[in-house]
Design an enzyme around this catalytic site. Structure first.
Site, mmCIF file in Angstrom:
data_model
loop_
_atom_site.group_PDB
_atom_site.id
_atom_site.type_symbol
_atom_site.label_atom_id
_atom_site.label_comp_id
_atom_site.label_asym_id
_atom_site.label_seq_id
_atom_site.Cartn_x
_atom_site.Cartn_y
_atom_site.Cartn_z
ATOM 1 N N SER A 103 -2.565 -0.870 -18.168
ATOM 2 C CA SER A 103 -1.875 -2.046 -17.651
ATOM 3 C C SER A 103 -0.814 -1.643 -16.624
ATOM 4 O O SER A 103 -1.128 -1.057 -15.602
ATOM 5 C CB SER A 103 -1.264 -2.843 -18.807
ATOM 6 O OG SER A 103 -0.704 -4.049 -18.363
ATOM 7 N N ASP A 253 -0.224 -7.644 -12.334
ATOM 8 C CA ASP A 253 0.043 -6.330 -12.895
ATOM 9 C C ASP A 253 -1.171 -5.431 -12.679
ATOM 10 O O ASP A 253 -2.145 -5.820 -12.033
ATOM 11 C CB ASP A 253 0.448 -6.414 -14.367
ATOM 12 C CG ASP A 253 -0.645 -6.972 -15.266
ATOM 13 O OD1 ASP A 253 -1.631 -7.520 -14.733
ATOM 14 O OD2 ASP A 253 -0.512 -6.863 -16.503
ATOM 15 N N ASP A 255 -3.740 -4.185 -14.365
ATOM 16 C CA ASP A 255 -5.100 -4.572 -14.738
ATOM 17 C C ASP A 255 -5.378 -6.035 -14.443
ATOM 18 O O ASP A 255 -6.417 -6.565 -14.818
ATOM 19 C CB ASP A 255 -5.386 -4.244 -16.203
ATOM 20 C CG ASP A 255 -4.453 -4.952 -17.176
ATOM 21 O OD1 ASP A 255 -3.336 -5.312 -16.771
ATOM 22 O OD2 ASP A 255 -4.825 -5.132 -18.345
ATOM 23 N N ASP A 257 -4.395 -8.924 -15.426
ATOM 24 C CA ASP A 257 -4.554 -10.009 -16.388
ATOM 25 C C ASP A 257 -3.310 -10.887 -16.463
ATOM 26 O O ASP A 257 -3.341 -11.953 -17.079
ATOM 27 C CB ASP A 257 -4.933 -9.479 -17.779
ATOM 28 C CG ASP A 257 -3.879 -8.565 -18.380
ATOM 29 O OD1 ASP A 257 -2.948 -8.153 -17.657
ATOM 30 O OD2 ASP A 257 -3.997 -8.224 -19.582
#
Length: 475
Positions: A103, A253, A255, A257
């Site tokens: 992340s 961010d 990743d 999501d």
């Protein structure tokens, strides 16, 4: 020396330094364990594996896949994708899924997010602890017996289907033209934004002019950390929105999501305001279909979310953490859920979180009316909030009790609950109106404080008073 998996297997995912904590060997053992604990018992013939742009991702994903196939289960390798892209693959293919990502963590880290078929979360209480223990046995020398016929690895590109699916949920074709600056932070939004908001996936163009910032996939994060929750990481986007005269700014961010929003003045819009905005759109759609609506909000979101959405829907309050949100959403068949950390969950997306779908809703709301983003945001931001403040303490439990005792004595009429940490609410016709939540970190000796009040002066005083108690040495 064998890796101690209790150090890297967290409550909801795996996160560790590569290769010191999360090595290819560890990834292989976790792949074996995932197949044995999740895929085989669930009757799944295949597991979907994806990864973000980190340099360590390909080797880790490859070894994890080798562990899965060693148990006779096939692997669908979707390659580079966002975490919500992996959830889409898990949902649309009805297969368990695994995403290699850390992340927003620094480049030295990588990690694994796991789900069952239909993007159902795998956490400590839903299989992750068993996966950890089984993988630890393997790393400690308990080699698994050979499976009859090993599984196969097939590659499949799901980006175009992912983009088309999101487009089918929110129609932007009729909005007024908008100029939008998007900061991908060198993360996976650099892949997904051109596909969803542009024509990179072969979809028709939208009335959007996208100004890209840091779309090059680079897991070293050369410009800033891909963590928009930290205000410093929004600075480039805020400057660019003003410089380009843009209608809106979006930040994702690593990743991709989570999605954060900046208005046309460069001011950050509270995720609680986005929760209220998107929630009202989803409630209206549910009611248009003749169904009563339920939405989920964690206890750190603004009081405004309950005030605004509660007029036309049932609002269910839940603990902080995506597994709690997803479980509660599924339990209530809630159409939407939001968190203060800019995770947004949708029933139509298998109850999973997707920042991109939230972004589409924001663009649709802005583009379907004439007012600027700042005016739209103000409608959903009636109160003053502190944001999350972390304090390092020796004994979080004792400190929390000290704060509770003080406020129960000073405000006997206040409502106290312990759903997640300590929440004290003083919100009725009497003044002042305020609430605060103080909860311990799961991983560090930290207390996290969130304060909200009817106005800035009340919020500031309450924030300072609680922090004074937090930092006070016990006598």
């Amino acid at each position: 020396m064998t890796t101690d998996l209790t150090k890297i297997v967290k409550a909801y995912d795996v996160r560790g330094l590569v290769p010191a904590e999360l090595s290819p060997r560890v990834a292989w053992a976790l792949g074996v364990a995932f197949a044995e604990v999740v895929a085989v018992p669930d009757g799944a013939a295949r597991v979907v594996v994806g990864r973000d742009m980190r340099d360590t991702g390909p080797a880790l994903a490859r070894e994890f896949a080798a562990g899965v196939t060693s148990r006779g289960v096939d692997v669908v390798d979707v390659g580079l994708c966002s975490t919500d892209g992996l959830y889409f693959a898990s949902g649309s293919l009805q297969a368990p899924g695994v995403m290699f990502t850390a992340s927003h963590n620094p480049a030295a880290y990588n990690g694994i997010k796991m789900c069952r078929a239909g993007a159902r979360p795998v956490g400590q209480d839903t299989g992750l602890a068993q996966i950890r223990d089984r993988a630890q046995q393997i790393l400690d020398g308990a080699e698994p017996e050979a499976a009859g016929t090993p599984g196969e690895v097939v590659e499949q590109d799901v980006l175009g289907d992912y983009a088309a699916f999101l487009r089918s949920l929110v129609d932007l074709s009729g909005i007024r033209p908008l100029k939008v600056v998007v900061d991908a932070g060198n993360g996976m939004a650099g892949l997904t934004v051109p596909a969803v908001l542009g024509d990179a996936a072969g979809l028709p163009g939208l009335p959007l002019e996208v100004v890209p910032l840091y779309f090059e996939l680079d897991g070293t994060f050369p410009h800033h950390e891909a963590n928009p929750l930290e205000p410093a990481n929004l600075a480039d986007l805020q400057r660019a929105v003003v410089a380009h005269g843009a209608d809106l700014g979006l930040a994702f961010d690593g990743d991709a999501d989570r999605c954060f929003v900046v208005d046309e003045t460069g001011a950050a819009v509270s995720p609680s305001a986005i929760t209220a905005l998107v929630g009202m759109r989803e409630i209206a759609r549910e009611q248009a279909a003749g169904r009563p609506a339920t939405v989920i909000a964690n206890l750190i979101t603004s009081r405004a979310v309950t005030d605004l959405l509660g007029e036309s829907a049932t609002v269910v309050r839940t603990r902080v953490g995506h597994s709690f949100i997803k479980e509660t959403m599924a339990e209530h068949s809630a159409i939407f859920g939001g968190e203060h950390s800019a995770h947004y969950y949708f029933r139509d997306f298998w109850f999973a979180d997707t920042g991109m779908l939230a972004a589409l809703h924001v663009l649709a709301a802005l583009g379907s009316q004439p007012h600027p983003a700042s005016a739209l945001a103000d409608m959903y931001t009636p109160y003053s909030a502190s944001g999350e403040i972390n304090s390092r303490v020796t004994d979080p439990g004792a400190t929390t009790e000290r704060v509770r005792d003080a406020y129960e004595r000073a405000y006997p009429e206040a409502v106290v609950d312990t759903l997640d940490g300590l929440t004290v609410t003083h919100w009725d016709d009497q003044h002042p109106k305020w609430w605060f939540n103080l909860r311990a970190s799961n991983t560090e000796p930290l207390l996290r404080l969130n304060v909200e009040a009817a106005d800035h002066d009340i919020m500031t005083k309450l924030r300072d008073d609680v922090l004074s108690l937090v930092h006070e040495e016990a006598l």
